[in-house]
Design an enzyme around this catalytic site. Structure first.
Site, short mmCIF file in Angstrom:
data_model
loop_
_atom_site.label_atom_id
_atom_site.label_comp_id
_atom_site.label_asym_id
_atom_site.label_seq_id
_atom_site.Cartn_x
_atom_site.Cartn_y
_atom_site.Cartn_z
N GLU A 91 -23.61 4.04 -7.85
CA GLU A 91 -22.89 3.82 -9.11
C GLU A 91 -21.99 2.59 -9.03
OE1 GLU A 91 -21.66 8.12 -9.07
OE2 GLU A 91 -22.20 7.98 -11.19
N GLU A 131 -26.91 13.47 -6.22
CA GLU A 131 -25.89 14.46 -6.57
C GLU A 131 -26.47 15.85 -6.82
OE1 GLU A 131 -25.79 11.31 -7.52
OE2 GLU A 131 -23.72 10.60 -7.64
N ALA A 169 -19.58 9.37 -2.93
CA ALA A 169 -18.20 9.87 -2.92
C ALA A 169 -18.04 10.71 -1.66
CB ALA A 169 -17.95 10.72 -4.16
N GLY A 190 -22.07 7.85 -5.56
CA GLY A 190 -21.02 6.93 -6.00
C GLY A 190 -21.24 5.51 -5.50
N1 CO8 Z 1 -19.11 11.98 2.29
C1 CO8 Z 1 -18.51 12.33 3.47
N2 CO8 Z 1 -19.05 12.11 4.68
C2 CO8 Z 1 -20.26 11.50 4.71
C3 CO8 Z 1 -20.93 11.13 3.55
C4 CO8 Z 1 -20.32 11.38 2.29
N3 CO8 Z 1 -20.87 11.02 1.11
N4 CO8 Z 1 -22.11 10.56 3.91
C5 CO8 Z 1 -22.16 10.59 5.24
N5 CO8 Z 1 -21.04 11.15 5.75
C6 CO8 Z 1 -20.71 11.36 7.15
C7 CO8 Z 1 -21.51 12.48 7.77
O1 CO8 Z 1 -20.95 13.74 7.48
C8 CO8 Z 1 -21.44 12.11 9.24
O2 CO8 Z 1 -20.19 12.53 9.75
P1 CO8 Z 1 -20.11 13.17 11.24
O3 CO8 Z 1 -20.52 12.05 12.16
O4 CO8 Z 1 -18.68 13.57 11.38
O5 CO8 Z 1 -21.08 14.31 11.27
C9 CO8 Z 1 -21.43 10.60 9.23
O6 CO8 Z 1 -21.06 10.21 7.90
C10 CO8 Z 1 -22.80 9.99 9.52
O7 CO8 Z 1 -23.73 10.57 8.63
P2 CO8 Z 1 -25.08 11.33 9.13
O8 CO8 Z 1 -24.91 11.84 10.50
O9 CO8 Z 1 -25.46 12.29 8.06
O10 CO8 Z 1 -26.07 10.08 9.15
P3 CO8 Z 1 -27.67 10.13 8.95
O11 CO8 Z 1 -28.17 8.79 9.33
O12 CO8 Z 1 -28.25 11.30 9.63
O13 CO8 Z 1 -27.86 10.34 7.37
C11 CO8 Z 1 -27.41 9.92 5.04
C12 CO8 Z 1 -27.43 9.35 6.48
C13 CO8 Z 1 -28.84 10.22 4.59
C14 CO8 Z 1 -26.80 8.85 4.14
C15 CO8 Z 1 -26.57 11.23 5.03
O14 CO8 Z 1 -25.32 10.97 5.67
C16 CO8 Z 1 -26.29 11.76 3.66
O15 CO8 Z 1 -27.17 12.35 3.05
N6 CO8 Z 1 -25.05 11.56 3.15
C17 CO8 Z 1 -24.63 12.11 1.88
C18 CO8 Z 1 -25.23 11.31 0.74
C19 CO8 Z 1 -24.84 11.91 -0.59
O16 CO8 Z 1 -25.18 13.03 -0.92
N7 CO8 Z 1 -24.11 11.14 -1.39
C20 CO8 Z 1 -23.68 11.56 -2.72
C21 CO8 Z 1 -22.33 12.18 -2.65
S1 CO8 Z 1 -21.85 12.87 -4.22
C22 CO8 Z 1 -21.33 11.54 -5.10
O17 CO8 Z 1 -21.40 10.41 -4.66
C23 CO8 Z 1 -20.77 11.82 -6.46
C24 CO8 Z 1 -20.19 10.58 -7.13
C25 CO8 Z 1 -19.45 10.94 -8.40
C26 CO8 Z 1 -18.12 11.63 -8.08
C27 CO8 Z 1 -17.41 12.05 -9.29
C28 CO8 Z 1 -15.99 12.54 -8.97
C29 CO8 Z 1 -15.71 13.97 -9.30
#
Ligand code: CO8
Length: 258
Positions: free
Chosen positions: A112, A132, A64, A109
């Site tokens: 999921e 999460e 998400a 997400g």
């Molecule tokens: N949301 C928003 N932006 C994101 C997300 C995300 N989930 N994932 C990556 N991005 C963005 C980064 O902020 C970055 O942006 P910018 O270039 O502006 O800095 C860009 O994408 C590229 O990402 P990275 O530079 O971090 O790339 P890396 O190769 O270094 O890392 C990863 C890749 C490991 C995937 C890393 O981006 C990461 O850990 N992302 C987050 C993963 C995460 O925690 N996902 C779970 C989110 S919570 C969720 O999904 C809950 C679902 C249920 C919701 C229920 C509703 C209430």
């Protein structure tokens, strides 16, 4: 639609989540666009199967959108979770095969979303997980439920409580994905699987999806009752007669979905 792309090719609807700058993270608009695509495709007879994938080389869906999640209140958090659950359940109940082609990160997400699809094929570069808890939340799009039903509660709790990502080979070993293929063969492998399923009786496929999905929510005797009832219904279809006749006449069946 601004966040997803669709292409219909010979009966297969390719749905690509397309926000590569944020690794295809699901903001609310994207989730609604995904729902719009599936609700339109539901009754579209030209759509026989759906393949879901992510744009770019790096991610299926990295979860998400954390920018939006950071703004949630107890009320909007619950509402957003329930809306996502509803939409993913719609995909799970979809009457035609839905295949996730996991081309990279499938996190939170994104994992999921893949879990709601009927079949998951992963590229050897895929990384899958429910991180999460690292953000101080839990999965909210059905992940705690589907992961536990798919893998058992011990493995699900390990993945959910550590937040660890696992690679494609480990995901295949534990049954989280059906198959792993080299990255450059992912779409072809998903398409091959879709075409094989599309060559079978479409009413039988629909009944199979319903029997497995609904049956898993029932005690086994009731699930068997559902199975027998669907079996009986299929016996009234032209497709069933055609399938048996084709076998006896030693020719491929020509199913019409009737
Ligand atoms: N949301 C928003 N932006 C994101 C997300 C995300 N989930 N994932 C990556 N991005 C963005 C980064 O902020 C970055 O942006 P910018 O270039 O502006 O800095 C860009 O994408 C590229 O990402 P990275 O530079 O971090 O790339 P890396 O190769 O270094 O890392 C990863 C890749 C490991 C995937 C890393 O981006 C990461 O850990 N992302 C987050 C993963 C995460 O925690 N996902 C779970 C989110 S919570 C969720 O999904 C809950 C679902 C249920 C919701 C229920 C509703 C209430």
């Amino acid at each position: 639609m601004q966040n997803v792309r669709t292409e219909l090719r010979d009966g297969i609807l390719f749905l690509t989540i397309d926000r590569p700058k944020v690794l295809n993270a699901l903001n609310a608009a994207t989730v609604e666009e995904i729902f719009h695509v599936f609700s339109t495709a539901h009754d579209d007879v030209t759509v026989k199967a759906v393949i879901v994938t992510g744009a770019g080389e790096k991610a299926f869906v990295a979860g998400a959108d954390i920018n939006e999640l950071a703004q949630k209140t107890p009320v909007t958090g619950k509402e957003t979770s329930e809306r996502g659950q509803f939409i993913l359940a719609f995909i799970e109940k979809f009457p035609k095969p839905v295949i996730a082609a996991i081309n990279g990160f499938a996190l939170g997400g994104g994992c999921e979303l893949a879990l709601a699809c009927h079949i998951r094929i992963a590229s050897d570069k895929a990384q899958i997980g429910l991180p999460e808890v690292t953000l101080g939340i839990i999965p909210g799009y059905g992940g705690t439920q589907r992961m536990a039903r798919l893998l058992g509660s011990a493995k699900a709790l390990e993945l959910i409580c550590t937040g660890d990502r696992i690679g494609a080979a480990e995901a295949e070993r534990i049954g989280l994905v059906n198959k792993v293929v080299p990255a450059d063969q992912l779409v072809a492998a998903a398409e091959e699987m879709a075409r094989k399923i599309m060559s079978r009786g479409p009413l039988a496929i629909r009944a199979a999806i319903e029997a497995v999905n609904r049956g898993s929510e029932m005690p086994i005797r009731e699930g068997e009752f559902l199975e027998a009832t669907l079996f009986g219904l299929l016996c009234a279809s032209e497709d069933t007669k055609e399938g048996m006749k084709a076998f006896l006449e030693k020719r491929p069946a020509n199913f019409k979905g009737k």
